[in-house]
Design a protein around this motif. Structure first.
Motif, PDB file in Angstrom:
ATOM      1  N   LEU A 140      15.750 -20.590  -3.030  1.00  0.00           N
ATOM      2  CA  LEU A 140      15.598 -21.177  -4.294  1.00  0.00           C
ATOM      3  C   LEU A 140      16.968 -21.238  -5.221  1.00  0.00           C
ATOM      4  N   PHE A 143      19.319 -23.743  -3.458  1.00  0.00           N
ATOM      5  CA  PHE A 143      18.861 -24.980  -3.827  1.00  0.00           C
ATOM      6  C   PHE A 143      19.387 -25.572  -5.238  1.00  0.00           C
ATOM      7  N   GLU A 146      22.821 -26.764  -5.881  1.00  0.00           N
ATOM      8  CA  GLU A 146      23.241 -28.144  -5.400  1.00  0.00           C
ATOM      9  C   GLU A 146      22.219 -29.133  -6.313  1.00  0.00           C
ATOM     10  N   SER A 147      21.623 -28.794  -7.241  1.00  0.00           N
ATOM     11  CA  SER A 147      20.989 -29.840  -8.156  1.00  0.00           C
ATOM     12  C   SER A 147      22.229 -30.430  -8.883  1.00  0.00           C
ATOM     13  N   LEU A 183      18.291 -23.629   4.062  1.00  0.00           N
ATOM     14  CA  LEU A 183      19.289 -24.446   3.532  1.00  0.00           C
ATOM     15  C   LEU A 183      20.080 -25.186   4.351  1.00  0.00           C
ATOM     16  N   TYR A 186      18.108 -27.988   5.421  1.00  0.00           N
ATOM     17  CA  TYR A 186      17.582 -28.989   4.619  1.00  0.00           C
ATOM     18  C   TYR A 186      19.024 -29.918   4.457  1.00  0.00           C
ATOM     19  N   HIS A 187      20.103 -29.285   4.358  1.00  0.00           N
ATOM     20  CA  HIS A 187      21.342 -29.916   4.000  1.00  0.00           C
ATOM     21  C   HIS A 187      21.647 -31.133   5.275  1.00  0.00           C
ATOM     22  N   GLU A 190      19.341 -33.953   4.926  1.00  0.00           N
ATOM     23  CA  GLU A 190      19.718 -34.706   3.854  1.00  0.00           C
ATOM     24  C   GLU A 190      21.127 -35.340   3.920  1.00  0.00           C
ATOM     25  N   ILE A 285      12.345 -31.058  -4.230  1.00  0.00           N
ATOM     26  CA  ILE A 285      11.664 -29.695  -3.925  1.00  0.00           C
ATOM     27  C   ILE A 285      10.696 -29.628  -2.761  1.00  0.00           C
ATOM     28  N   LEU A 288      12.699 -30.026   0.397  1.00  0.00           N
ATOM     29  CA  LEU A 288      12.945 -28.463   0.870  1.00  0.00           C
ATOM     30  C   LEU A 288      11.603 -27.830   1.333  1.00  0.00           C
ATOM     31  N   TRP A 292      11.379 -25.851   4.775  1.00  0.00           N
ATOM     32  CA  TRP A 292      11.318 -24.498   4.737  1.00  0.00           C
ATOM     33  C   TRP A 292      10.179 -24.148   5.500  1.00  0.00           C
TER      34      TRP A 292
END
Length: 562
Positions: A140, A143, A146-147, A183, A186-187, A190, A285, A288, A292
């Motif tokens: 988290l 995450f 990178e918001s 992570l 996820y990246h 994305e 979220i 993610l 996850w």
């Protein structure tokens, strides 16, 4: 919000010390912590006086500190798991409120705290809740770093790296592998290649190393065999080989996850595919959370070693996703999400009522409950008096869920679904006590008579894991390889030396060792040495003490061998 707080109170804080320690894991982990507290050896844990390096010392330190405050009892041993569970719930509520809203945050906490996998791990002496807390914090934090518009990106990344280091100190390399895997996946999905480069910045790697390295070097200095064991045997071979006897087929978690995530997993079939179809319209979220969940389940599905607790961190993204479905159902009571929720409530109602019927008609006559509850068949009679409370619980859950479907109330369905684990903890206490006591050393410790001063406790090819904790003393193990201690490191170390330490005696040397005793010996055996033990008792007219789980004991005067 109030119901979520009630759920947390019941599942995490309601009498965590009310049940005995279950063997082997709880009894062993609590004893390691007790010995750490007594010896003050904070770097190298010991178990029955032998170095115990199966896991790092971090979690044992937390339990040892708790025992120092609350005493050598079940409450003191379980408080750390409860506190880490509260930490996981806090992270769940915080990130959901930040990205989705206040009501989904309360719902996410409600869902997570009522998952059987989560509440069970929150109430026992086990590493997985501490690991889940630091893994979730690391994921988290990465995450949030990178918001969009985050002015404290570096700070959040450093927090995540430190948390990954702490997770490594709880359970080894998996502590940093899981956050990195989630992570990075996820990246990549994305297509945020710049975020991936920042994630892998050398400074973040350095922070993880600085957190872990002092402990690793300190242990390696005292035990030079540890690097080979920790990195090769305990980590690489655990993932790639079957030597740890925890193997399961690749589809293991496809079965375990729906069962251990009940009753909320009833929503998965109807919610999974639409969520994937709306991928780009989902909140960040939520995306993610999906990555996850899939990453962690896939990772451990590929591993040769599998246990339900390995996927504990998945409870957080699961709760975040389910909370949004419930929120949509509350906003649109006639919509698809509400229909899914009512369908889950009806499925739970039918299941609960069928189980109630089975409980009344089948189980008491056939003893079929003994196997799923992992209790000896002969112990079933002690379990039967508690069936009434379980039956009441099942009827209440079934009727409440059926009523919520009949009245088409979304809030009623949520409360009815969440009530199952809450009622299970409160009304099922008698059942759990019988199950835990049948697999605990607490009855054995209570039965052992007051031994003469100076009596040595000796285990002949057996080791009741929780007994040293309840007796506040260690013993001598007579063994061929040390496997009775259920410690992979102890077996590993004993194989590589001919000079065994004093808490263990080779089976071939037992007669000579016993003959040299100058103090009384209380000898304990299990089935594997029963005949030899009973022959000795008959030959010397020594009374035999009978204990649960087919353990036996007798007091031998000094200077007598076989």
């Amino acid at each position: 919000m109030l119901f979520a707080l009630l759920a947390v109170t019941v599942t995490v804080l309601f009498r965590p010390g009310g049940l005995p320690l279950i063997n082997p894991d709880e009894g062993r982990n609590a004893e390691v912590a007790r010995e750490m507290k007594e010896s003050g050896s904070w770097l190298v844990p010991t178990y029955n006086g032998l170095p115990y390096l199966d896991k790092p010392a971090f979690y044992f330190k937390t339990v040892a500190l708790s025992l120092a405050v609350f005493g050598d009892n079940e409450l003191g041993a379980r408080i750390p798991s409860a506190l880490f569970a509260l930490g996981v719930l806090g992270l769940t509520g915080w990130i959901t409120r930040r990205d989705v809203g206040a009501r989904p945050a309360a719902l996410a906490v409600l869902v997570v705290t009522t998952l059987p996998l989560f509440l069970s791990q929150a109430r026992i002496v086990i590493f997985d809740m501490a690991l889940a807390f630091f893994v979730c914090l690391s994921i988290l934090a990465g995450f949030v770093a990178e918001s969009p518009g985050n002015a404290r990106r570096r700070t959040w990344y450093l927090v995540g790296a430190a948390a990954a280091g702490c997770a490594t100190l709880v359970k080894g390399p998996v502590g940093f592998v899981l956050p990195l895997l989630v992570l990075a996946s996820y990246h990549v999905l994305e297509r945020r290649w710049d975020a991936l480069r920042r994630l892998l910045h050398p400074l973040h790697v350095l922070v993880v190393i600085l957190v872990v390295l002092p402990w690793f070097l300190g242990v390696s200095r005292e035990h030079p065999d540890f690097p080979a064991y920790g990195l090769v045997e305990e980590s690489f071979k655990r993932f790639t080989t079957r030597q740890f006897r925890r193997t399961a087929p690749p589809y293991y978690y496809l079965v375990v996850l729906p069962v251990t995530f009940l009753p909320w997993s009833l929503l998965i079939p109807g919610a999974a595919l639409p969520a994937l179809r709306q991928w780009r319209s989902l909140p960040a979220i939520s995306r993610l959370s999906i990555v996850w969940s899939l990453s962690v389940v896939t990772f451990f599905s590929l591993s040769q070693s599998k246990l339900p607790g390995y996927i504990l961190s998945v409870t957080v993204p699961f709760g975040i996703l389910v909370s949004q479905l419930i929120e949509r159902a509350m906003r649109h009571p006639a919509g698809r999400s509400a229909r899914l929720l009512r369908g889950a409530a009806m499925a739970l109602a039918i299941t609960a009522l069928l189980l109630a019927v089975a409980l009344v008609i089948v189980a008491p006559q056939t003893g079929l409950l003994a196997r799923p509850l992992v209790i000896p068949r002969v112990d079933l009679n002690r379990f039967l008096p508690h069936l009434t409370a379980v039956l009441v619980m099942l009827l209440c859950v079934g009727c409440a869920n059926a009523a919520s479907v009949w009245r088409r109330t979304v809030g009623g369905a949520v409360i009815s679904i969440a009530a199952l684990p809450l009622l299970l903890i409160v009304l099922g206490r008698g059942v759990f006590r019988e199950v835990f006591e049948s697999r605990s050393a607490v009855r054995m410790a209570a039965q052992i008579r007051q031994l003469p001063e100076g009596t040595e406790l000796v285990f002949l090819r057996c080791f009741p894991a929780g007994l040293p904790f309840y007796l506040r003393r260690t013993g001598t193990l007579v063994t061929t390889d040390g496997s009775e201690l259920t410690s992979n490191y102890i077996e590993y170390a004993l194989k590589r030396t001919t000079d065994w330490p004093s808490p263990v005696v080779r089976l071939d040397d037992f007669e000579e060792w016993l003959a040299a005793r100058k103090a009384p010996v209380y000898l304990m055996v299990q089935d594997n040495e029963r005949d030899r033990f009973l022959a000795l008792a008959d030959a010397r007219a020594i009374p035999v003490d009978e204990y649960p789980r087919r353990f036996r004991g007798m007091l031998l005067p000094p200077r007598r061998g076989f």
